[in-house]
Motif scaffolding. Structure first.
Motif, PDB file in Angstrom:
ATOM      1  N   ASN A 254     -24.892 -40.982  19.341  1.00  0.00           N
ATOM      2  CA  ASN A 254     -24.041 -40.994  18.154  1.00  0.00           C
ATOM      3  C   ASN A 254     -22.687 -40.340  18.429  1.00  0.00           C
ATOM      4  O   ASN A 254     -21.653 -40.798  17.960  1.00  0.00           O
ATOM      5  CB  ASN A 254     -24.777 -40.275  17.025  1.00  0.00           C
ATOM      6  CG  ASN A 254     -24.030 -40.311  15.713  1.00  0.00           C
ATOM      7  OD1 ASN A 254     -23.436 -39.318  15.317  1.00  0.00           O
ATOM      8  ND2 ASN A 254     -24.011 -41.452  15.055  1.00  0.00           N
TER       9      ASN A 254
ATOM     10  N   SER B  71     -25.939 -29.648  -5.163  1.00  0.00           N
ATOM     11  CA  SER B  71     -26.994 -30.559  -4.755  1.00  0.00           C
ATOM     12  C   SER B  71     -26.305 -31.786  -4.160  1.00  0.00           C
ATOM     13  O   SER B  71     -25.113 -32.005  -4.389  1.00  0.00           O
ATOM     14  CB  SER B  71     -27.861 -30.967  -5.946  1.00  0.00           C
ATOM     15  OG  SER B  71     -27.120 -31.832  -6.796  1.00  0.00           O
ATOM     16  N   GLU B  72     -27.063 -32.598  -3.417  1.00  0.00           N
ATOM     17  CA  GLU B  72     -26.460 -33.777  -2.788  1.00  0.00           C
ATOM     18  C   GLU B  72     -25.845 -34.699  -3.844  1.00  0.00           C
ATOM     19  O   GLU B  72     -24.720 -35.180  -3.695  1.00  0.00           O
ATOM     20  CB  GLU B  72     -27.509 -34.527  -1.972  1.00  0.00           C
ATOM     21  CG  GLU B  72     -26.919 -35.717  -1.221  1.00  0.00           C
ATOM     22  CD  GLU B  72     -27.971 -36.524  -0.455  1.00  0.00           C
ATOM     23  OE1 GLU B  72     -29.136 -36.100  -0.403  1.00  0.00           O
ATOM     24  OE2 GLU B  72     -27.611 -37.586   0.079  1.00  0.00           O
ATOM     25  N   SER B  73     -26.602 -34.914  -4.927  1.00  0.00           N
ATOM     26  CA  SER B  73     -26.088 -35.871  -5.909  1.00  0.00           C
ATOM     27  C   SER B  73     -24.884 -35.300  -6.667  1.00  0.00           C
ATOM     28  O   SER B  73     -23.933 -36.015  -6.967  1.00  0.00           O
ATOM     29  CB  SER B  73     -27.199 -36.313  -6.868  1.00  0.00           C
ATOM     30  OG  SER B  73     -27.795 -35.194  -7.473  1.00  0.00           O
ATOM     31  N   ALA B  74     -24.905 -33.993  -6.954  1.00  0.00           N
ATOM     32  CA  ALA B  74     -23.756 -33.384  -7.629  1.00  0.00           C
ATOM     33  C   ALA B  74     -22.521 -33.453  -6.735  1.00  0.00           C
ATOM     34  O   ALA B  74     -21.410 -33.754  -7.194  1.00  0.00           O
ATOM     35  CB  ALA B  74     -24.067 -31.930  -7.991  1.00  0.00           C
TER      36      ALA B  74
ATOM     37  N   SER C 138     -21.940 -35.675  -4.381  1.00  0.00           N
ATOM     38  CA  SER C 138     -21.458 -37.048  -4.229  1.00  0.00           C
ATOM     39  C   SER C 138     -20.708 -37.495  -5.485  1.00  0.00           C
ATOM     40  O   SER C 138     -19.766 -38.284  -5.406  1.00  0.00           O
ATOM     41  CB  SER C 138     -22.596 -38.002  -3.859  1.00  0.00           C
ATOM     42  OG  SER C 138     -23.266 -38.442  -5.005  1.00  0.00           O
ATOM     43  N   GLU C 139     -21.107 -36.959  -6.639  1.00  0.00           N
ATOM     44  CA  GLU C 139     -20.339 -37.237  -7.858  1.00  0.00           C
ATOM     45  C   GLU C 139     -18.964 -36.574  -7.794  1.00  0.00           C
ATOM     46  O   GLU C 139     -17.934 -37.196  -8.060  1.00  0.00           O
ATOM     47  CB  GLU C 139     -21.110 -36.718  -9.081  1.00  0.00           C
ATOM     48  CG  GLU C 139     -21.508 -37.825 -10.044  1.00  0.00           C
ATOM     49  CD  GLU C 139     -22.333 -37.294 -11.216  1.00  0.00           C
ATOM     50  OE1 GLU C 139     -23.417 -37.839 -11.424  1.00  0.00           O
ATOM     51  OE2 GLU C 139     -21.888 -36.341 -11.902  1.00  0.00           O
TER      52      GLU C 139
ATOM     53  N   GLU D  31     -13.974 -40.021  -1.768  1.00  0.00           N
ATOM     54  CA  GLU D  31     -14.637 -40.980  -0.883  1.00  0.00           C
ATOM     55  C   GLU D  31     -14.025 -42.369  -1.043  1.00  0.00           C
ATOM     56  O   GLU D  31     -13.765 -43.069  -0.052  1.00  0.00           O
ATOM     57  CB  GLU D  31     -16.141 -41.005  -1.188  1.00  0.00           C
ATOM     58  CG  GLU D  31     -16.956 -41.528  -0.021  1.00  0.00           C
ATOM     59  CD  GLU D  31     -18.468 -41.396  -0.224  1.00  0.00           C
ATOM     60  OE1 GLU D  31     -18.902 -40.679  -1.161  1.00  0.00           O
ATOM     61  OE2 GLU D  31     -19.205 -42.017   0.556  1.00  0.00           O
TER      62      GLU D  31
ATOM     63  N   LEU E 198     -25.257 -34.927   4.953  1.00  0.00           N
ATOM     64  CA  LEU E 198     -26.413 -34.609   5.778  1.00  0.00           C
ATOM     65  C   LEU E 198     -27.036 -33.318   5.249  1.00  0.00           C
ATOM     66  O   LEU E 198     -26.735 -32.229   5.720  1.00  0.00           O
ATOM     67  CB  LEU E 198     -25.967 -34.453   7.237  1.00  0.00           C
ATOM     68  CG  LEU E 198     -25.099 -35.614   7.767  1.00  0.00           C
ATOM     69  CD1 LEU E 198     -24.378 -35.246   9.052  1.00  0.00           C
ATOM     70  CD2 LEU E 198     -25.926 -36.862   7.997  1.00  0.00           C
TER      71      LEU E 198
ATOM     72  N   ARG F  79     -24.296 -30.657   4.884  1.00  0.00           N
ATOM     73  CA  ARG F  79     -23.398 -30.858   6.016  1.00  0.00           C
ATOM     74  C   ARG F  79     -22.602 -32.128   5.699  1.00  0.00           C
ATOM     75  O   ARG F  79     -23.185 -33.192   5.505  1.00  0.00           O
ATOM     76  CB  ARG F  79     -24.276 -31.009   7.262  1.00  0.00           C
ATOM     77  CG  ARG F  79     -23.573 -31.255   8.543  1.00  0.00           C
ATOM     78  CD  ARG F  79     -24.563 -31.163   9.708  1.00  0.00           C
ATOM     79  NE  ARG F  79     -24.726 -29.781  10.123  1.00  0.00           N
ATOM     80  CZ  ARG F  79     -25.839 -29.073  10.083  1.00  0.00           C
ATOM     81  NH1 ARG F  79     -26.943 -29.609   9.653  1.00  0.00           N
ATOM     82  NH2 ARG F  79     -25.860 -27.827  10.474  1.00  0.00           N
TER      83      ARG F  79
ATOM     84  N   ARG G  23     -19.850 -34.825   6.953  1.00  0.00           N
ATOM     85  CA  ARG G  23     -19.218 -35.257   8.194  1.00  0.00           C
ATOM     86  C   ARG G  23     -18.295 -36.428   7.976  1.00  0.00           C
ATOM     87  O   ARG G  23     -18.695 -37.446   7.415  1.00  0.00           O
ATOM     88  CB  ARG G  23     -20.270 -35.625   9.227  1.00  0.00           C
ATOM     89  CG  ARG G  23     -19.630 -35.886  10.597  1.00  0.00           C
ATOM     90  CD  ARG G  23     -20.665 -36.128  11.662  1.00  0.00           C
ATOM     91  NE  ARG G  23     -21.359 -37.372  11.390  1.00  0.00           N
ATOM     92  CZ  ARG G  23     -22.239 -37.908  12.211  1.00  0.00           C
ATOM     93  NH1 ARG G  23     -22.555 -37.302  13.330  1.00  0.00           N
ATOM     94  NH2 ARG G  23     -22.825 -39.043  11.919  1.00  0.00           N
TER      95      ARG G  23
END
Lengths: 413, 413
Positions: free
Chosen positions: A30, A189-192, A194-195, A201, A213, A220, A222
């Motif tokens: 990767n 949290s991941e979802s918070a 991403s919002e 993004e 990640l 994390r 990236r």
């Protein structure tokens, strides 16, 4: 470049061994922008190995294979590859010389089955394995490459780093540049997250992708840039990363890719501080995570694993009446443990833990998964109680990472 | 019964995460005599997931799947399964109730993407997940079963143990009995042991198979009996196991399946002894391995991780002139460490380590991978120097297991 990994061994399919090779290989591919499409784990059976190779070669041109190369009867990968690629097994004097030396260095006697390790297919290029007895075999057919490596992680890692990766890059020269920038984020949290980052993004240039990640308590983030012109890419990546840093501010506690213990080490080194740990329920795992990092001796002095209460009292100077009054899993006790170990080992900072990893030990109001963590920076001590609900090994791991994160949070305030 | 496992997630194919789920599942299926034929790890891509399911169903009737069920956009497993098995996504009030409770217990706010967790295919049986937000989905079609579970290990393990395994056994009732007996053997390489046991192995009844499951320094030998009549099987297995015990004598240091730390714990409990550890290069990992075992507090009192030399001198009472004369990685120093920690923590036994895990720290005559280990039982101390040649994490692991084995060997003399 697309790659697949085939992992061979009955021990993997009965769950005796957890395969760590394929994630190691994937991680290292990767980094150079090669993509692993699929990982297939098969038993030591001729037909299953051949079918896995056929299916992988239907999808990609390069197959990396680990395992199935031991000296015992059940390991039939070498014969199977010989059948698939044609040719016959021949004696390789170079491999025998390597293995003689290998046995001599370890003071071991070679027996008949070990001697078969020097038999190799004449249809492959043999690459020596100085840290084991199974040679690496490089096959080419119809423009496709298969490399068979030993399943012992140290042998595979050495083979990949010193031989296979350089040869693959030479065999498939690639002019796509790939650049990464990573940071570690807390409090989301991941979802918070991403919002929170959805506009960011959506506004990224087409050459840049954002990946989440998550590990418990931490995400994390990236950014990966991929394209032709490294200079332009690098500028785009720096710009995007700066915007991310502005958006997240103090929530970013490490501005590069790192484990939690590495992130703590970077902070301590940056601030010129030393640290010690006093562990009850984590039983040495915080010390272990910290000392996995090369160079940790510059800031880490040691730990008192005070598993028994009398060790807390006699070595760390915890007041027995505090244990009696508040219980051994209490903020009061871990604060005294942190103070005690800091004094005993003469450090600037300290982390202390006491909790109930389970399955036994729960008391009313303190279920399995309860942990109290104190962190000290000089005379300042911050303690907190948490509750997770897991099995013993997962609790210990979670307690460890929570303790590291609590120390990082206080240090980066 | 033959089963396959499909593991889903981009994070696995970039090596960000090591898949431990499939070995856990395989181990637990193996115990009930079910065989995992193949494990396939695929990315979060619709076509790749569908192709993996098709190929698995060509080979077996039961597919267990983990991962790809998160609330973020990249997780498309649920939609893909809905497409594969037919039907549409519908709102499940029971899942929503579970997730409301889950968020409430953790004091978190639910957002839009988390709310999508309650949408499930109407073509599956939904099984609640009380420890997470992604429900377990059980699909059946043409006599074949696919169960989709979350990728978080604690959630998957809970789902398998409480729900999926019992339901699978009910769905596929099986009257074959399967019995195991395992022992741990030292002093042999795998190939030497297989030579030593070749007559024994050839003389086993057809219902019994012998498996070699090596970890560095130790071989786990497992006899598995499989057949119709459990009583006859059990007698055959006991007979074969006794013959194995007679053949191997003192080389067997544990007469059941166990980790090294468990084997040590069994010995200490049997002899009624307590233990402490003094760790330099292993940095708390011995303590960690010992305390991973539930109930270890009965015999384990604690550890001094003396990473810095001054901790060895001030806390463990190592003589500075010994360090000066022999070097900190020496049998003389670890003997003093063992003595010191045994006195400080008031235990019967002690283990002490000092070594060079690498990548730095090598000195003339002591390359990276050198370790000195002392074990004490009462006033008797046995110390030894070893040399391995690996990377840091592997060395630390190897040092730890060697230290545990050295302690076991002296205790079982």
């Amino acid at each position: 470049m697309n790659v697949e990994i085939i992992v061979i061994g009955d021990e993997l399919l009965i769950g005796q061994v957890t395969d760590t090779n394929s994630s190691w290989i994937a991680r290292n591919l990767n980094k150079i922008g090669w993509e692993v499409m699929e990982i297939t784990t098969v038993r030591d059976r001729r037909a299953e190995i051949i079918s896995a190779i056929r299916q992988s070669f239907d999808r990609v041109d390069v197959v990396l294979m680990t395992g199935g190369l031991g000296p015992t009867k059940d390991d039939i990968t070498k014969q199977t590859l010989c059948e698939y690629f044609g040719g016959k097994l021949i004696f390789d004097a170079e491999v025998q010389k390597n293995n003689d030396l290998f046995f001599e260095r370890r003071g071991l006697q070679m027996n008949d089955s070990t001697r078969t390790q020097a038999m190799v297919p004449d249809s492959c290029t043999v690459i020596q394995n100085p840290v084991g007895t199974a040679p690496i075999m490089w096959f080419e057919k119809d423009g496709k490459v298969l490399v068979s490596m030993p399943g012992v992680p140290a042998e595979m890692q050495r083979a990949m780093t010193a031989e296979v990766l350089p040869r693959l890059r030479k065999r498939y020269p690639d002019h796509t540049a790939i650049l990464h920038k990573t940071c570690l984020v807390k409090d989301f949290s991941e979802s918070a997250l991403s919002e929170f980052l959805s506009d960011f993004e959506a506004g990224l240039p087409a050459s840049i992708k954002l990946a989440y990640l998550p590990v418990p308590g931490v995400i994390r983030l990236r950014l990966t840039a991929r394209g032709e012109n490294e200079e332009i890419l690098s500028r785009q990546l720096d710009d995007s990363f700066s915007r991310l840093e502005d958006l997240l501010g103090k929530h970013i506690f490490c501005h590069r890719d790192a484990t939690m213990a590495e992130a703590l080490g970077l902070l301590l080194s940056y601030k010129g501080l030393t640290i010690a740990t006093a562990e009850s329920c984590t039983g040495g795992n915080i010390a272990h995570e910290i000392t996995l990092i090369p160079g940790s001796s510059a800031y880490y002095k040691g730990s008192v694993v005070s598993y028994a209460n009398e060790v807390k009292v006699q070595v760390l100077d915890v007041d027995p009446s505090t244990i009696e009054k508040h219980g051994v899993v209490s903020c009061e006790v871990v604060e005294q443990m942190a103070k005690g170990v800091r004094r005993l080992l003469k450090t600037d900072c300290a982390i202390a833990t006491s909790g109930i990893a389970g399955p036994d030990g729960a008391v009313p109001g303190k279920p399995v998964g309860t942990v109290c963590i104190a962190v000290a920076v000089g005379d300042r001590i911050v303690s907190r109680k948490y509750c997770f609900e897991n099995s013993r090994a997962i609790n210990i791991n979670r307690f460890t990472h929570t303790a590291l994160l609590q120390m990082i949070s206080v240090l980066s305030e």
